[in-house]
Scaffold this active site. Structure first.
Site, PDB file in Angstrom:
ATOM      1  N   ASP A 138       0.919  -1.112   0.058  1.00 17.48           N
ATOM      2  CA  ASP A 138       0.173  -0.382  -0.291  1.00 17.48           C
ATOM      3  C   ASP A 138       1.251   1.528   0.155  1.00 17.48           C
ATOM      4  OD1 ASP A 138      -1.883   2.512   1.179  1.00 17.48           O
ATOM      5  OD2 ASP A 138      -3.067  -0.059   0.789  1.00 17.48           O
ATOM      6  N   HIS A 154      -2.878   5.933   4.017  1.00 22.92           N
ATOM      7  CA  HIS A 154      -3.729   4.109   3.948  1.00 22.92           C
ATOM      8  C   HIS A 154      -3.620   3.171   4.140  1.00 22.92           C
ATOM      9  CE1 HIS A 154      -5.886   1.792   0.804  1.00 22.92           C
ATOM     10  NE2 HIS A 154      -7.041   2.456   1.189  1.00 22.92           N
ATOM     11  N   SER A 171     -11.569  -1.406   0.897  1.00 21.93           N
ATOM     12  CA  SER A 171      -9.891  -1.025   1.439  1.00 21.93           C
ATOM     13  C   SER A 171      -9.999  -1.784   2.684  1.00 21.93           C
ATOM     14  CB  SER A 171      -9.524   0.789   1.239  1.00 21.93           C
ATOM     15  OG  SER A 171      -9.933   1.340  -0.239  1.00 21.93           O
TER      16      SER A 171
END
Lengths: 291, 174
Positions: free
Chosen positions: A59, A99, A243
């Site tokens: 990520d 994230h 996600s």
């Protein structure tokens, strides 16, 4: 008799949950299955904390000092070389975008004992694209991580063949590749491949509640709406999207593999199926017990 | 004229969501930086032209991943990226952002800060923002292509479309 769920055309988008996701009413729909009595949630992950299981978050990086996400065992980042190829090189465990830290925090909240590593592939708006994703995923597979969390999808058809090959390689090397569905109802990869464990969101609050989806390509639904997640700097925010559903299943996979390390991705997916919220209790006595 | 198109998009986005602000970043192809190109609401007038390094914050992730994202409770956490937000002079409680696609590449990000009281529909709002972003991206792409084409190569239809767009986006309508 109506068509079985997997023969039906795709459902229209449901307002209120991410694309490909399900509302609680849809998750209760019945489907035919074969009883397998010995597998239950208690058997699968009861008493486990993920110790001994290595998870890699591919990520934007993971902030190693975050109390919910860290520590990070291995951290690498995608660096383009002079020939335009991308290499994965060791780096400090940091995350500018947030994230990856959020995903790692969700995994650790489900499986506190796991080892978390980070492959940073979203380094900037340019190289955070195809070549970096391929390089990061390849690296994670070569490192033999037990679980790889990929809360990303690409819409670029040019990457399909390479991603397909990588997904299959992970599958046969016993890396469980857990991938989130794209948040938009557009053709995208690699979540739609059969060799990965694909996840979209449901709209319930319980982090341990997940469902099998009888109308794939998305195979499982997990918590993904207003999820409290770790954010760089030490705090939490609430975030919504597929996600954040995927790392719930990654955490669960880590729990299961911690207890049953010999499971192949095929067997692991079967265990997930047998213990899903809409499967347990319908297949045999052992399933009446939930945890 | 491109800037006027972007300005009209952020005005629409801000009104649709009753938001405190809406903005568009475009990605500088040379550096990957996110550049503020249009702002409606809080911060308008000062922010246009401001740059953030590639990958910064929520807009950075959306640009890099090509996925939409929604986050809430930012102020509550007090830790959210602060530098970038503080430098804009407005620290929001919620951010919603969607990618702008030119062909299959992300060329920018459409962002909405602090949706109004009705803005609690989570993914339905993200979906709507995505649709707006698609329209914006198509408009931008059309405009770029039309302007890039040699006048002699523009079809009559294209020429009329360009004239129409220019008149719609003329300053008096801005």
């Amino acid at each position: 008799m109506s068509d079985p769920p997997w023969r039906r055309p795709s459902r229209p988008y449901t307002p209120g949950v991410p694309a490909w996701g399900a509302t609680r009413a849809q998750a209760r729909e019945g489907f035919a299955s074969i009883p397998m009595d010995s597998v239950s949630p208690q058997w699968a992950w009861g008493g486990a904390d993920g110790s001994g299981v290595r998870v890699c978050v591919v990520d934007s990086g993971v902030e190693g000092g975050h109390p919910m996400a860290g520590p990070v065992d291995l951290a690498v980042t995608a660096v383009p070389d002079e020939d335009g190829e991308v290499e994965m090189v060791p780096c400090e465990p940091t995350d500018r975008a947030g994230h990856g830290t959020a995903c790692a925090g969700v995994i650790r909240s489900v499986a506190p004992g796991v080892s978390v590593s980070s492959a940073q592939v979203l380094t900037d708006g340019k190289t955070g694209s195809g070549p970096a994703l391929i390089a990061g995923l390849s690296w994670a597979i070569e490192q033999n991580f037990d679980v790889i969390n990929l809360s990303l999808a690409t819409t670029r058809p040019a990457l399909t063949a390479q991603l397909h090959e990588l997904a299959d390689r992970a599958y046969f090397r016993r890396c469980a590749l857990v991938v989130s569905a794209h948040n938009r109802p557009v053709p995208s990869y690699p979540w739609s491949f059969s060799s990965v464990i694909s996840v979209a969101s449901h709209d319930e609050d319980d982090p341990m509640t997940y469902y099998y989806n009888p109308a794939p390509p998305v195979e499982f639904h997990a918590r993904g709406v207003r999820v409290p997640v770790a954010w760089p700097g030490g705090g939490t925010i609430r975030s919504t999207g597929n996600s954040f559903a995927a790392p719930h299943i990654s955490g669960l996979c880590a729990l299961i593999l911690g207890k049953h390390p010999w499971l192949t991705p095929f067997q692991l997916k079967t265990v997930l199926f047998l213990c899903a919220g809409n499967t347990t209790g319908r297949l045999g006595g052992a399933h009446d017990e939930t945890c | 004229m491109g800037r006027r198109l972007l300005q009209s998009i952020v005005e629409v986005a801000r009104h649709v969501f009753g938001a405190a602000a809406s903005s568009i970043f475009l990605i500088d192809p040379a550096t990957g930086d996110l550049v503020f190109e249009a702002v409606a609401g809080e911060g308008d007038g000062q922010l246009v032209g401001t740059r953030f390094p590639a990958g910064t914050g929520i807009a950075g992730w959306v640009a890099a991943s090509g996925q939409s994202m929604l986050v809430d409770d930012l102020r509550e956490s007090r830790h959210f990226s602060g530098e970038a937000a503080a430098s804009t002079g407005y620290v929001p409680d919620s951010i919603m952002a969607a990618p702008l696609f030119g062909d299959d590449e992300c060329v920018g990000v459409l962002e909405v800060l602090d949706r109004g009281a009705d803005g609690v529909r989570e993914m339905a709002d993200v979906e709507l923002l995505g649709l707006l972003a698609d329209q914006a991206a198509i408009g931008l792409e059309l405009l770029t292509r039309l302007r890039a084409a040699e006048p002699s190569n523009r079809s009559d239809k294209a020429l009329r479309l360009l004239e129409m767009a220019e008149s719609l986006l003329a300053p008096t309508h801005g």
